[in-house]
Design a protein around this motif. Structure first.
Motif, PDB file in Angstrom:
ATOM      1  N   LEU A 179      46.318-100.449  37.864  1.00  0.00           N
ATOM      2  CA  LEU A 179      45.621 -99.861  36.764  1.00  0.00           C
ATOM      3  C   LEU A 179      46.237 -98.702  36.115  1.00  0.00           C
ATOM      4  N   ALA A 180      46.685 -97.759  36.845  1.00  0.00           N
ATOM      5  CA  ALA A 180      47.631 -96.580  36.514  1.00  0.00           C
ATOM      6  C   ALA A 180      49.058 -97.191  35.743  1.00  0.00           C
ATOM      7  N   GLY A 181      49.455 -98.358  36.354  1.00  0.00           N
ATOM      8  CA  GLY A 181      50.804 -98.982  35.722  1.00  0.00           C
ATOM      9  C   GLY A 181      50.459 -99.482  34.250  1.00  0.00           C
ATOM     10  N   ASP A 182      49.165 -99.743  33.913  1.00  0.00           N
ATOM     11  CA  ASP A 182      48.620-100.429  32.899  1.00  0.00           C
ATOM     12  C   ASP A 182      48.507 -99.203  31.897  1.00  0.00           C
ATOM     13  N   GLY A 183      48.622 -97.889  32.242  1.00  0.00           N
ATOM     14  CA  GLY A 183      48.408 -96.951  31.418  1.00  0.00           C
ATOM     15  C   GLY A 183      47.245 -96.111  31.380  1.00  0.00           C
ATOM     16  N   ARG A 184      46.363 -96.449  32.467  1.00  0.00           N
ATOM     17  CA  ARG A 184      45.058 -95.695  32.611  1.00  0.00           C
ATOM     18  C   ARG A 184      45.218 -94.389  33.635  1.00  0.00           C
ATOM     19  N   ALA A 185      44.454 -93.500  33.813  1.00  0.00           N
ATOM     20  CA  ALA A 185      44.431 -92.406  34.931  1.00  0.00           C
ATOM     21  C   ALA A 185      43.459 -92.666  35.797  1.00  0.00           C
ATOM     22  N   VAL A 186      43.768 -92.642  37.289  1.00  0.00           N
ATOM     23  CA  VAL A 186      43.017 -93.013  38.141  1.00  0.00           C
ATOM     24  C   VAL A 186      43.243 -91.679  39.101  1.00  0.00           C
ATOM     25  N   MET A 187      41.921 -91.380  39.345  1.00  0.00           N
ATOM     26  CA  MET A 187      41.889 -89.995  40.397  1.00  0.00           C
ATOM     27  C   MET A 187      40.763 -90.592  41.593  1.00  0.00           C
ATOM     28  N   ILE A 188      41.320 -90.421  42.717  1.00  0.00           N
ATOM     29  CA  ILE A 188      40.424 -90.585  43.986  1.00  0.00           C
ATOM     30  C   ILE A 188      40.724 -89.758  45.173  1.00  0.00           C
ATOM     31  N   SER A 189      39.259 -89.580  45.824  1.00  0.00           N
ATOM     32  CA  SER A 189      39.810 -88.639  47.132  1.00  0.00           C
ATOM     33  C   SER A 189      39.929 -89.567  48.028  1.00  0.00           C
ATOM     34  N   ILE A 190      40.812 -88.963  48.982  1.00  0.00           N
ATOM     35  CA  ILE A 190      41.257 -89.969  50.089  1.00  0.00           C
ATOM     36  C   ILE A 190      41.499 -89.186  51.198  1.00  0.00           C
ATOM     37  N   HIS A 191      41.179 -89.721  52.337  1.00  0.00           N
ATOM     38  CA  HIS A 191      41.612 -88.928  53.656  1.00  0.00           C
ATOM     39  C   HIS A 191      42.758 -89.655  54.445  1.00  0.00           C
ATOM     40  N   ASP A 192      43.130 -90.983  54.086  1.00  0.00           N
ATOM     41  CA  ASP A 192      44.184 -91.606  54.723  1.00  0.00           C
ATOM     42  C   ASP A 192      45.417 -91.357  54.154  1.00  0.00           C
ATOM     43  N   LEU A 193      46.210 -90.286  54.672  1.00  0.00           N
ATOM     44  CA  LEU A 193      47.504 -89.747  53.916  1.00  0.00           C
ATOM     45  C   LEU A 193      48.655 -90.778  53.988  1.00  0.00           C
ATOM     46  N   GLY A 194      48.303 -91.912  55.026  1.00  0.00           N
ATOM     47  CA  GLY A 194      49.413 -92.677  54.839  1.00  0.00           C
ATOM     48  C   GLY A 194      49.387 -93.742  53.845  1.00  0.00           C
ATOM     49  N   LEU A 195      48.189 -93.927  53.327  1.00  0.00           N
ATOM     50  CA  LEU A 195      48.032 -94.996  52.028  1.00  0.00           C
ATOM     51  C   LEU A 195      48.033 -93.797  50.839  1.00  0.00           C
ATOM     52  N   ALA A 196      47.773 -92.816  50.918  1.00  0.00           N
ATOM     53  CA  ALA A 196      48.222 -91.825  49.789  1.00  0.00           C
ATOM     54  C   ALA A 196      49.508 -91.883  49.663  1.00  0.00           C
ATOM     55  N   ALA A 197      50.562 -91.684  50.651  1.00  0.00           N
ATOM     56  CA  ALA A 197      51.921 -91.480  50.527  1.00  0.00           C
ATOM     57  C   ALA A 197      52.474 -92.674  49.980  1.00  0.00           C
ATOM     58  N   ARG A 198      51.815 -93.832  50.074  1.00  0.00           N
ATOM     59  CA  ARG A 198      52.468 -95.316  49.801  1.00  0.00           C
ATOM     60  C   ARG A 198      52.021 -95.454  48.220  1.00  0.00           C
TER      61      ARG A 198
END
Length: 252
Positions: A179-198
Protein backbone atom coordinates in the motif's frame (compact mmCIF):
# COMPACT_ATOMS: atom_id res chain seq x y z
CA UNK A 1 3.50 14.98 -0.73
CA UNK A 2 2.78 15.31 3.00
CA UNK A 3 -0.27 13.27 4.05
CA UNK A 4 0.01 13.76 7.83
CA UNK A 5 1.49 16.59 9.86
CA UNK A 6 1.86 16.63 13.66
CA UNK A 7 3.19 19.70 15.46
CA UNK A 8 4.09 19.93 19.18
CA UNK A 9 1.51 17.32 20.15
CA UNK A 10 1.15 16.65 23.85
CA UNK A 11 -1.20 14.65 26.07
CA UNK A 12 -1.88 14.43 29.79
CA UNK A 13 -4.11 11.67 31.17
CA UNK A 14 -5.38 11.67 34.76
CA UNK A 15 -3.06 14.60 35.51
CA UNK A 16 -0.03 12.66 34.26
CA UNK A 17 1.92 13.93 31.29
CA UNK A 18 2.20 11.09 28.77
CA UNK A 19 4.29 12.95 26.22
CA UNK A 20 4.81 16.43 24.85
CA UNK A 21 6.40 18.25 21.93
CA UNK A 22 5.83 15.46 19.39
CA UNK A 23 6.37 16.73 15.83
CA UNK A 24 6.75 14.85 12.56
CA UNK A 25 5.35 14.59 9.05
CA UNK A 26 4.54 11.47 7.04
CA UNK A 27 4.82 11.53 3.29
CA UNK A 28 3.07 9.44 0.66
CA UNK A 29 4.86 6.14 0.11
CA UNK A 30 6.04 5.76 3.72
CA UNK A 31 5.34 2.72 5.91
CA UNK A 32 5.97 4.00 9.43
CA UNK A 33 6.24 1.75 12.46
CA UNK A 34 5.56 3.41 15.82
CA UNK A 35 7.60 1.52 18.42
CA UNK A 36 8.29 1.92 22.12
CA UNK A 37 7.93 0.16 25.46
CA UNK A 38 4.59 -0.56 27.09
CA UNK A 39 3.12 2.61 28.55
CA UNK A 40 5.10 4.93 26.29
CA UNK A 41 1.87 6.35 24.84
CA UNK A 42 1.77 4.83 21.35
CA UNK A 43 -1.99 4.27 21.39
CA UNK A 44 -2.63 7.69 22.94
CA UNK A 45 -0.46 9.33 20.29
CA UNK A 46 -2.34 7.69 17.43
CA UNK A 47 -5.72 8.56 18.95
CA UNK A 48 -4.64 12.16 19.49
CA UNK A 49 -3.47 12.41 15.88
CA UNK A 50 -6.98 11.37 14.86
CA UNK A 51 -8.62 13.87 17.19
CA UNK A 52 -10.02 11.15 19.46
CA UNK A 53 -8.26 12.47 22.59
CA UNK A 54 -7.87 16.02 23.92
CA UNK A 55 -4.37 17.26 23.19
CA UNK A 56 -2.06 20.22 22.98
CA UNK A 57 -0.48 21.14 19.67
CA UNK A 58 -1.96 20.29 16.30
CA UNK A 59 -2.59 17.43 13.87
CA UNK A 60 -3.64 17.86 10.26
CA UNK A 61 -6.00 14.88 10.58
CA UNK A 62 -7.60 16.07 13.83
CA UNK A 63 -8.29 19.45 12.18
CA UNK A 64 -10.52 17.85 9.51
CA UNK A 65 -14.27 17.49 9.69
CA UNK A 66 -15.39 13.95 10.65
CA UNK A 67 -16.55 13.19 7.10
CA UNK A 68 -13.38 14.54 5.50
CA UNK A 69 -11.26 12.59 7.99
CA UNK A 70 -13.17 9.35 7.25
CA UNK A 71 -12.37 9.83 3.57
CA UNK A 72 -8.71 10.56 4.32
CA UNK A 73 -7.68 8.02 6.94
CA UNK A 74 -8.76 4.46 7.74
CA UNK A 75 -8.31 3.62 11.44
CA UNK A 76 -8.04 0.19 13.02
CA UNK A 77 -7.99 0.39 16.84
CA UNK A 78 -6.34 -2.17 19.07
CA UNK A 79 -9.68 -3.43 20.43
CA UNK A 80 -11.24 -5.37 17.58
CA UNK A 81 -13.67 -7.98 18.85
CA UNK A 82 -16.65 -8.26 16.48
CA UNK A 83 -19.90 -8.84 18.36
CA UNK A 84 -22.32 -8.42 15.45
CA UNK A 85 -23.55 -11.66 13.78
CA UNK A 86 -23.10 -10.24 10.27
CA UNK A 87 -21.10 -11.66 7.41
CA UNK A 88 -17.46 -10.95 6.76
CA UNK A 89 -18.46 -9.36 3.46
CA UNK A 90 -20.79 -6.95 5.28
CA UNK A 91 -18.06 -6.04 7.78
CA UNK A 92 -15.62 -5.28 4.97
CA UNK A 93 -18.29 -3.32 3.08
CA UNK A 94 -18.62 -0.94 6.05
CA UNK A 95 -15.34 0.55 4.87
CA UNK A 96 -17.19 2.09 1.93
CA UNK A 97 -19.69 4.05 4.07
CA UNK A 98 -17.68 7.32 4.14
CA UNK A 99 -17.87 7.42 0.35
CA UNK A 100 -21.65 6.90 0.08
CA UNK A 101 -24.50 9.34 0.50
CA UNK A 102 -26.97 8.65 3.31
CA UNK A 103 -29.17 5.73 2.30
CA UNK A 104 -27.30 5.15 -0.97
CA UNK A 105 -26.97 1.56 -2.15
CA UNK A 106 -23.42 0.46 -2.78
CA UNK A 107 -22.50 0.89 -6.47
CA UNK A 108 -20.66 -1.80 -8.42
CA UNK A 109 -17.37 0.11 -8.25
CA UNK A 110 -17.53 0.03 -4.45
CA UNK A 111 -18.33 -3.69 -4.45
CA UNK A 112 -15.21 -4.22 -6.56
CA UNK A 113 -13.13 -2.58 -3.82
CA UNK A 114 -14.76 -4.78 -1.19
CA UNK A 115 -14.05 -7.91 -3.23
CA UNK A 116 -10.44 -6.86 -3.76
CA UNK A 117 -9.92 -6.31 -0.03
CA UNK A 118 -11.41 -9.70 0.83
CA UNK A 119 -9.15 -11.39 -1.71
CA UNK A 120 -6.05 -9.49 -0.58
CA UNK A 121 -6.48 -10.67 3.03
CA UNK A 122 -7.23 -14.26 1.99
CA UNK A 123 -10.81 -14.20 3.27
CA UNK A 124 -12.69 -15.62 0.30
CA UNK A 125 -13.59 -18.81 2.18
CA UNK A 126 -15.06 -16.72 5.02
CA UNK A 127 -17.04 -14.23 2.90
CA UNK A 128 -20.52 -15.38 4.03
CA UNK A 129 -19.51 -16.60 7.49
CA UNK A 130 -20.72 -14.65 10.53
CA UNK A 131 -17.78 -12.49 11.57
CA UNK A 132 -18.67 -12.97 15.25
CA UNK A 133 -17.90 -16.69 14.88
CA UNK A 134 -14.39 -16.22 13.54
CA UNK A 135 -11.25 -16.67 15.63
CA UNK A 136 -9.55 -13.56 16.97
CA UNK A 137 -6.94 -13.67 14.22
CA UNK A 138 -9.58 -14.08 11.51
CA UNK A 139 -11.57 -11.17 12.92
CA UNK A 140 -8.41 -9.05 12.83
CA UNK A 141 -7.92 -9.88 9.15
CA UNK A 142 -11.56 -8.97 8.41
CA UNK A 143 -11.10 -5.57 10.05
CA UNK A 144 -7.86 -4.96 8.17
CA UNK A 145 -9.78 -5.79 4.98
CA UNK A 146 -12.42 -3.23 6.01
CA UNK A 147 -9.67 -0.62 6.33
CA UNK A 148 -8.34 -1.53 2.88
CA UNK A 149 -11.84 -1.27 1.39
CA UNK A 150 -12.10 2.25 2.80
CA UNK A 151 -9.46 3.13 0.19
CA UNK A 152 -8.02 6.22 1.88
CA UNK A 153 -4.69 7.99 1.34
CA UNK A 154 -3.71 7.24 4.96
CA UNK A 155 -4.08 4.00 6.93
CA UNK A 156 -3.42 3.88 10.69
CA UNK A 157 -3.59 0.72 12.80
CA UNK A 158 -2.85 0.01 16.45
CA UNK A 159 -0.99 -3.32 16.75
CA UNK A 160 -2.72 -4.80 13.67
CA UNK A 161 -0.68 -8.04 13.62
CA UNK A 162 -1.11 -8.89 17.32
CA UNK A 163 -2.76 -12.31 17.60
CA UNK A 164 -2.06 -13.36 14.02
CA UNK A 165 -0.05 -16.49 13.26
CA UNK A 166 3.41 -15.97 11.68
CA UNK A 167 2.24 -16.48 8.09
CA UNK A 168 -0.55 -13.94 8.41
CA UNK A 169 1.69 -11.52 10.30
CA UNK A 170 4.15 -11.56 7.40
CA UNK A 171 1.49 -11.38 4.68
CA UNK A 172 -0.26 -8.47 6.45
CA UNK A 173 3.01 -6.55 6.75
CA UNK A 174 3.60 -7.20 3.05
CA UNK A 175 0.15 -5.78 2.25
CA UNK A 176 0.93 -2.63 4.24
CA UNK A 177 4.28 -2.29 2.46
CA UNK A 178 2.56 -2.68 -0.91
CA UNK A 179 0.00 0.00 0.00
CA UNK A 180 2.85 2.37 0.82
CA UNK A 181 4.47 1.40 -2.46
CA UNK A 182 1.26 2.45 -4.20
CA UNK A 183 1.67 5.95 -2.73
CA UNK A 184 -0.34 5.79 0.48
CA UNK A 185 0.95 6.60 3.95
CA UNK A 186 0.74 3.74 6.44
CA UNK A 187 1.38 4.10 10.16
CA UNK A 188 1.10 1.21 12.61
CA UNK A 189 2.13 0.60 16.19
CA UNK A 190 4.06 -2.63 16.49
CA UNK A 191 5.93 -4.62 19.14
CA UNK A 192 7.56 -7.16 16.83
CA UNK A 193 10.80 -5.34 16.05
CA UNK A 194 11.97 -8.10 13.75
CA UNK A 195 8.99 -7.60 11.42
CA UNK A 196 9.33 -3.83 11.74
CA UNK A 197 12.96 -4.09 10.65
CA UNK A 198 12.09 -6.12 7.59
CA UNK A 199 9.01 -4.27 6.34
CA UNK A 200 8.79 -0.69 7.61
CA UNK A 201 10.52 2.08 5.68
CA UNK A 202 10.72 4.28 8.78
CA UNK A 203 10.48 3.86 12.54
CA UNK A 204 9.47 6.40 15.19
CA UNK A 205 10.70 5.40 18.66
CA UNK A 206 8.56 6.83 21.47
CA UNK A 207 9.95 6.59 25.00
CA UNK A 208 10.44 8.74 28.09
CA UNK A 209 7.64 11.06 27.00
CA UNK A 210 9.24 12.04 23.72
CA UNK A 211 10.43 10.80 20.33
CA UNK A 212 13.96 9.61 20.97
CA UNK A 213 14.62 8.44 17.40
CA UNK A 214 13.04 8.83 13.98
CA UNK A 215 14.58 7.33 10.86
CA UNK A 216 15.19 4.17 8.90
CA UNK A 217 15.09 0.83 10.77
CA UNK A 218 18.88 0.61 10.39
CA UNK A 219 19.30 3.98 12.13
CA UNK A 220 16.72 3.42 14.88
CA UNK A 221 17.27 -0.23 15.85
CA UNK A 222 20.76 0.36 17.19
CA UNK A 223 22.12 -1.41 20.28
CA UNK A 224 22.39 1.91 22.10
CA UNK A 225 18.81 3.02 21.42
CA UNK A 226 17.37 -0.43 22.15
CA UNK A 227 19.18 -0.50 25.49
CA UNK A 228 17.94 3.01 26.31
CA UNK A 229 14.31 2.48 25.30
CA UNK A 230 13.69 -1.21 26.05
CA UNK A 231 16.58 -2.26 28.29
CA UNK A 232 17.61 -5.12 26.00
CA UNK A 233 20.62 -6.18 23.98
CA UNK A 234 20.00 -7.00 20.31
CA UNK A 235 21.41 -8.75 17.27
CA UNK A 236 20.91 -6.98 13.93
CA UNK A 237 22.33 -8.25 10.67
CA UNK A 238 21.90 -7.34 7.02
CA UNK A 239 21.60 -10.60 5.08
CA UNK A 240 21.05 -11.58 1.45
CA UNK A 241 17.36 -12.08 2.37
CA UNK A 242 17.02 -8.71 4.06
CA UNK A 243 17.54 -7.37 7.59
CA UNK A 244 17.23 -9.76 10.52
CA UNK A 245 16.71 -8.29 13.98
CA UNK A 246 16.42 -10.12 17.30
CA UNK A 247 16.27 -8.85 20.89
CA UNK A 248 18.55 -11.04 23.04
CA UNK A 249 18.76 -10.29 26.76
CA UNK A 250 17.60 -7.81 29.38
CA UNK A 251 20.42 -5.44 30.22
CA UNK A 252 18.83 -3.29 32.93
Amino acid sequence: MTLMSVQNLGISLRRREVFKGISFEIQEGEFVGLIGPNGAGKTSLMRAILGLLPHDGSSSLAAMSPRQRARTVAWMPQSREIAWPVSVERIVALGRLPHLATGQRMPLADQVRVDAAIERLGLEAYRQRAASRLSGGEQARALIARSLAQDTPVLMADEPIAGLDPAHQISTMQVFRELAGDGRAVMISIHDLGLAARHCTRLILLAEGRVIADGTPHDVLTPELMAEAFGVSVWHEETAEGPVFQPLEVVK
